[in-house]
Design a protein around this motif. Structure first.
Motif, PDB file in Angstrom:
ATOM      1  N   LEU A 291       1.389   5.361   1.565  1.00 11.29           N
ATOM      2  CA  LEU A 291       0.205   4.589   1.918  1.00 11.29           C
ATOM      3  C   LEU A 291       0.634   3.259   2.526  1.00 11.29           C
ATOM      4  O   LEU A 291       1.468   2.538   1.946  1.00 11.29           O
ATOM      5  N   PRO A 292       0.093   2.914   3.702  1.00 10.09           N
ATOM      6  CA  PRO A 292       0.411   1.609   4.306  1.00 10.09           C
ATOM      7  C   PRO A 292      -0.462   0.518   3.709  1.00 10.09           C
ATOM      8  O   PRO A 292      -1.599   0.760   3.302  1.00 10.09           O
ATOM      9  N   ASN A 293       0.073  -0.686   3.641  1.00  9.45           N
ATOM     10  CA  ASN A 293      -0.683  -1.846   3.192  1.00  9.45           C
ATOM     11  C   ASN A 293      -1.062  -2.700   4.398  1.00  9.45           C
ATOM     12  O   ASN A 293      -0.463  -2.579   5.476  1.00  9.45           O
ATOM     13  N   THR A 294      -2.044  -3.563   4.229  1.00  7.05           N
ATOM     14  CA  THR A 294      -2.507  -4.379   5.350  1.00  7.05           C
ATOM     15  C   THR A 294      -1.443  -5.351   5.844  1.00  7.05           C
ATOM     16  O   THR A 294      -1.499  -5.802   6.988  1.00  7.05           O
ATOM     17  N   ASN A 295      -0.455  -5.687   5.009  1.00 12.68           N
ATOM     18  CA  ASN A 295       0.597  -6.614   5.426  1.00 12.68           C
ATOM     19  C   ASN A 295       1.776  -5.913   6.102  1.00 12.68           C
ATOM     20  O   ASN A 295       2.797  -6.540   6.391  1.00 12.68           O
ATOM     21  N   GLY A 296       1.643  -4.611   6.350  1.00 15.06           N
ATOM     22  CA  GLY A 296       2.706  -3.878   7.038  1.00 15.06           C
ATOM     23  C   GLY A 296       3.679  -3.170   6.123  1.00 15.06           C
ATOM     24  O   GLY A 296       4.486  -2.366   6.587  1.00 15.06           O
ATOM     25  N   SER A 297       3.644  -3.460   4.822  1.00 15.48           N
ATOM     26  CA  SER A 297       4.519  -2.770   3.877  1.00 15.48           C
ATOM     27  C   SER A 297       3.918  -1.420   3.519  1.00 15.48           C
ATOM     28  O   SER A 297       2.804  -1.091   3.919  1.00 15.48           O
ATOM     29  N   ARG A 298       4.666  -0.625   2.748  1.00 13.45           N
ATOM     30  CA  ARG A 298       4.186   0.692   2.346  1.00 13.45           C
ATOM     31  C   ARG A 298       4.475   0.933   0.873  1.00 13.45           C
ATOM     32  O   ARG A 298       5.322   0.270   0.270  1.00 13.45           O
ATOM     33  N   ASN A 299       3.763   1.906   0.315  1.00 16.37           N
ATOM     34  CA  ASN A 299       4.019   2.391  -1.037  1.00 16.37           C
ATOM     35  C   ASN A 299       4.506   3.826  -0.936  1.00 16.37           C
ATOM     36  O   ASN A 299       4.015   4.597  -0.095  1.00 16.37           O
ATOM     37  N   TRP A 300       5.445   4.214  -1.830  1.00 17.01           N
ATOM     38  CA  TRP A 300       6.159   5.466  -1.639  1.00 17.01           C
ATOM     39  C   TRP A 300       6.163   6.359  -2.878  1.00 17.01           C
ATOM     40  O   TRP A 300       6.358   5.889  -3.994  1.00 17.01           O
ATOM     41  N   GLY A 301       5.931   7.656  -2.647  1.00 12.58           N
ATOM     42  CA  GLY A 301       6.209   8.664  -3.653  1.00 12.58           C
ATOM     43  C   GLY A 301       5.195   8.802  -4.765  1.00 12.58           C
ATOM     44  O   GLY A 301       4.076   8.303  -4.697  1.00 12.58           O
ATOM     45  N   VAL A 302       5.613   9.509  -5.814  1.00 11.40           N
ATOM     46  CA  VAL A 302       4.726   9.874  -6.921  1.00 11.40           C
ATOM     47  C   VAL A 302       4.011   8.668  -7.503  1.00 11.40           C
ATOM     48  O   VAL A 302       2.789   8.676  -7.693  1.00 11.40           O
ATOM     49  N   PHE A 303       4.745   7.613  -7.822  1.00  7.40           N
ATOM     50  CA  PHE A 303       4.148   6.427  -8.432  1.00  7.40           C
ATOM     51  C   PHE A 303       3.891   5.310  -7.425  1.00  7.40           C
ATOM     52  O   PHE A 303       3.653   4.167  -7.822  1.00  7.40           O
ATOM     53  N   GLN A 304       3.935   5.634  -6.129  1.00 10.54           N
ATOM     54  CA  GLN A 304       3.605   4.663  -5.092  1.00 10.54           C
ATOM     55  C   GLN A 304       4.314   3.324  -5.300  1.00 10.54           C
ATOM     56  O   GLN A 304       3.686   2.262  -5.409  1.00 10.54           O
TER      57      GLN A 304
END
Length: 360
Positions: A291-304
């Protein structure tokens, strides 16, 4: 429009129910009391229905059980609370107009949307192409031309270059993505170039719908593919990505939700039920969820796990896609305070989940 994380999770749940039902948008839309185009927007994460009764009716039509209805109500409530624009006053029935920069791509044989505006068509006032009408005097000429083209196609199958066959998978040399029309493939596009990307991702064992629409789901799978291929996630299908897609050397096969659940319970022995619920809220137990965040970073995998947390844990996006590593890393975060403060939205959602779900 940037799709909020909660809206995307809600839309993904709708898509799972829709795909499981095996029914089309128009049929399900009639059962839910909305148009097929409106239902497609909900499933694509482009909008959130203001009335939960539409969601509940749709889910029941898809065969959702009591537990799924409870989860869907929670996701809808979170998505509804994160609206960043007021609901549109436009009617829901018309189909959305095509993007103005949509490339013109000839449709391939088979089902699916055409790739562009037919020759001779001109946009009307709504931005859609007018239907091209062939003058009667030219109809016989087109019939002759069609016969010539048919003969040429047959000849093409007979005289395929060495090393290729009619049933062979496309390569970097003859793949559609290397045609001028597919020079750029990115978010918001809807054509045969996108369909080709989706089919190649599915061939790599990626889980997504093949509909020719480059939405959040396709972006998520493209990002995962690029990371698994050792490339930088660029959000676009560049030349390096095209080459990797056609090479078919990257596998997106991963753990099933059941296996993920078992492993979470093995690691989070202190509070397994809550841990599984947090992971389900964060990623639907999908090890390749992004999932992308509004600041350009992302969350990854099962536990994001976020980019910032990955750096603290000495991890990378590629490691975060390893469900075993991701679950262990999440437990390390939990152990700092022995709670789920790193997942505030999901923790809050669990506390505010309705105790009485609609009767099934």
């Amino acid at each position: 429009m940037v799709t909020s994380p909660q809206t995307e999770k809600f839309a993904a749940c709708l898509r799972l129910l829709k795909d499981r039902s095996g029914r089309g948008y128009d049929r399900l839309g009639k059962q839910a009391g909305v148009s097929g185009s409106s239902l497609h927007r909900y499933c694509s994460g482009l909008s959130v229905p203001a009335d939960y009764r539409v969601v509940h009716t749709f889910a029941k039509a898809c065969g959702a059980g009591a537990e799924e209805l409870r989860e869907l109500h929670r996701l809808w409530a979170l998505a509804d609370a994160e609206r960043d624009v007021p609901p549109s006053t436009a009617k829901e029935d018309p189909e959305p107009a095509a993007a103005p920069d949509e490339p013109s791509v000839p449709a391939r044989t088979g089902t699916g949307p055409a790739g562009g505006t037919p020759p001779g068509a001109a946009p009307d006032g709504a931005g859609r192409p007018r239907r091209y009408r062939v003058p009667e005097k030219l109809s016989s000429r087109f019939a002759v031309l069609a016969a010539v083209v048919a003969v040429a196609l047959v000849a093409g199958f007979v005289w395929l270059p060495a090393g290729h066959s009619a049933g062979a998978s496309p390569t970097a040399e003859d793949g559609l993505l290397y045609s001028p029309a597919c020079r750029s493939v990115s978010m918001g596009q809807h054509d045969e170039c996108v369909r080709e990307v989706q089919e190649l991702l599915v061939r790599a064992k990626g889980r997504l719908a093949v509909d020719g629409d480059f939405g959040p789901e396709t972006l998520r799978r493209l990002t995962a593919f690029q990371v698994l291929a050792g490339m930088t996630a660029t959000n676009v299908v560049d030349d390096a990505t095209k080459k990797a897609l056609y090479a078919q050397k990257v596998s997106m096969a991963t753990w099933s939700p059941d296996r993920v659940t078992r492993r979470i319970r093995e690691v989070f022995t202190e509070d397994p039920d809550t841990a599984v619920a947090i992971a389900r809220c964060a990623s639907f137990l999908d090890p390749l969820w992004v999932l992308p965040n509004t600041n350009g970073s992302r969350n990854w995998g099962v536990f994001q796990i976020s980019d910032a947390r990955l750096r603290e844990l000495g991890g990378t996006p590629l490691r975060a896609f390893d469900p075993a590593w991701n679950i262990e890393a999440a437990h390390r975060l939990w152990s700092a305070r022995r709670d789920f403060h790193d997942w505030p939205s999901c923790e809050a959602a669990l506390k505010s989940a309705p105790t009485n779900a609609p009767k099934s």
